[in-house]
Design an enzyme around this catalytic site. Structure first.
Site, short mmCIF file in Angstrom:
data_model
loop_
_atom_site.label_atom_id
_atom_site.label_comp_id
_atom_site.label_asym_id
_atom_site.label_seq_id
_atom_site.Cartn_x
_atom_site.Cartn_y
_atom_site.Cartn_z
N ASP A 8 0.77 -1.44 -0.09
CA ASP A 8 -0.01 0.06 0.03
C ASP A 8 0.79 1.00 0.03
OD1 ASP A 8 -1.25 -2.55 0.85
OD2 ASP A 8 -2.94 -1.44 1.88
N GLU A 39 -4.53 2.43 -2.84
CA GLU A 39 -5.64 2.92 -2.24
C GLU A 39 -5.58 3.97 -1.29
OE1 GLU A 39 -8.32 1.01 0.12
OE2 GLU A 39 -6.85 0.48 1.76
N ASN A 67 -10.59 -1.22 0.55
CA ASN A 67 -11.92 -0.57 1.27
C ASN A 67 -11.89 1.04 0.95
OD1 ASN A 67 -9.56 -0.93 3.07
ND2 ASN A 67 -10.81 -0.30 4.66
N HIS A 68 -10.65 1.63 1.14
CA HIS A 68 -10.61 3.16 0.86
C HIS A 68 -10.65 3.46 -0.45
CE1 HIS A 68 -10.21 3.63 5.32
NE2 HIS A 68 -9.35 2.86 5.34
N HIS A 149 -7.01 -7.91 -0.04
CA HIS A 149 -7.05 -6.93 0.84
C HIS A 149 -8.07 -7.34 1.89
CE1 HIS A 149 -6.01 -2.73 1.10
NE2 HIS A 149 -7.16 -2.36 1.97
N HIS A 184 -0.83 -2.82 6.43
CA HIS A 184 0.57 -1.92 6.57
C HIS A 184 1.67 -2.40 7.04
CE1 HIS A 184 -1.98 1.83 4.90
NE2 HIS A 184 -2.26 0.89 4.41
#
Ligand code: FE2
Length: 264
Positions: A8, A39, A67-68, A149, A184
């Site tokens: 990410d 994202e 999701n973001h 994810h 992350h």
């Protein structure tokens, strides 16, 4: 065939790390295809048109998300305009953009699929097992790569083992490699599963090193200690790079996994 997958990319620091480090890395490992989860690229939420083109110019070929991805309104239009930005296959069917695409590199057809987990992740509208099973019916690839994810380690391990089991000797793999994203934090469990699928629970993040998974610690303390809302602000420092290089031989067999974790 050497494929680099990048964890990410977070905010300005993440973009800067890609700019400074990616060309050297691609040369060092002689990378044929670069896939990154984007994202969190624009201030931690989604990716703007400007930043999409910026990352393309640094050498990223395919972009996955999670999701973001639609937190930034610009991403909602952008994803329909470009051919190589994915949203999770099993997110809301109203969402624009593809959940699986393919590309051809060195005569090999490579499919890339983006999936969303369900544990602590309310946005998935379809069970990821059933969503992926539908794609497997296509069987139209030499290599099939999956960015899963998801929040929990167990969900990622369980799904990868389930689909590895489906691989049949002598046939092209149902999935060739599956990597986790979203937490992350890079895990040190990269491995080749019994039927040949490459796996790592999480690639980690490419972004600030000294924050809390990308954000300024003060923001998280406001929320977690004092119970006050606070706007997420990306931390700024020299950054870190997290990713994995997967090497496949001419018969599409995975022969090595190299985990990269570099702090600048
Ligand atoms: Fe995420």
């Amino acid at each position: 065939m050497k494929i680099l997958t990048i964890g990410d990319i977070f905010g300005e620091t993440g973009r800067q790390v890609i700019k400074n480090y990616l060309p050297q890395l691609k040369k060092e490992y002689q990378i044929d295809l670069t896939v990154a989860n984007v994202e969190n690229t624009t201030h931690g939420k989604g990716i703007s048109r400007k930043h999409y083109w910026e990352l393309k110019s640094y050498g990223i070929d395919i972009m996955t998300s999670g999701n973001h991805i639609f937190a930034n309104e610009e991403t909602r239009k952008l994803i329909s305009e470009v051919p190589d930005l994915l949203r999770p296959l099993n997110s809301n069917p109203y969402h624009p953009g593809p959940g699986t695409i393919w590309t051809k590199i060195k005569g090999k057809k490579i499919r890339i699929t983006n999936l969303l987990g369900t544990n602590f992740m309310p946005l998935a509208t379809e069970n990821p097992y059933f969503a992926l099973e539908k794609i497997l019916n296509l069987q139209d690839w030499d290599l099939h790569l999956v960015d899963f994810h998801a929040e929990t380690t167990a969900e990622k391990i369980a799904l990868s083992l389930y689909f590895d089991e489906k691989n049949v000797a002598g046939e092209s793999k149902k999935i060739s490699a599956l990597w986790g994203t979203h937490t992350h934090v890079q895990t040190a469990d990269e491995r080749i599963l019994p039927k040949g699928t490459g796996f790592i629970t999480d690639l980690g993040m490419t972004g600030p090193y000294s924050g809390v998974i990308g954000a300024k610690p003060e923001v998280i303390w406001q929320r977690s200690k004092y119970g006050l809302s606070a706007k997420m602000t990306p931390q700024k420092d020299n950054g870190q790079f997290n990713g994995v290089v997967w090497e496949f031989d001419d018969n599409n067999k995975l022969i090595s996994i190299k985990r990269i974790n570099k702090v600048f």
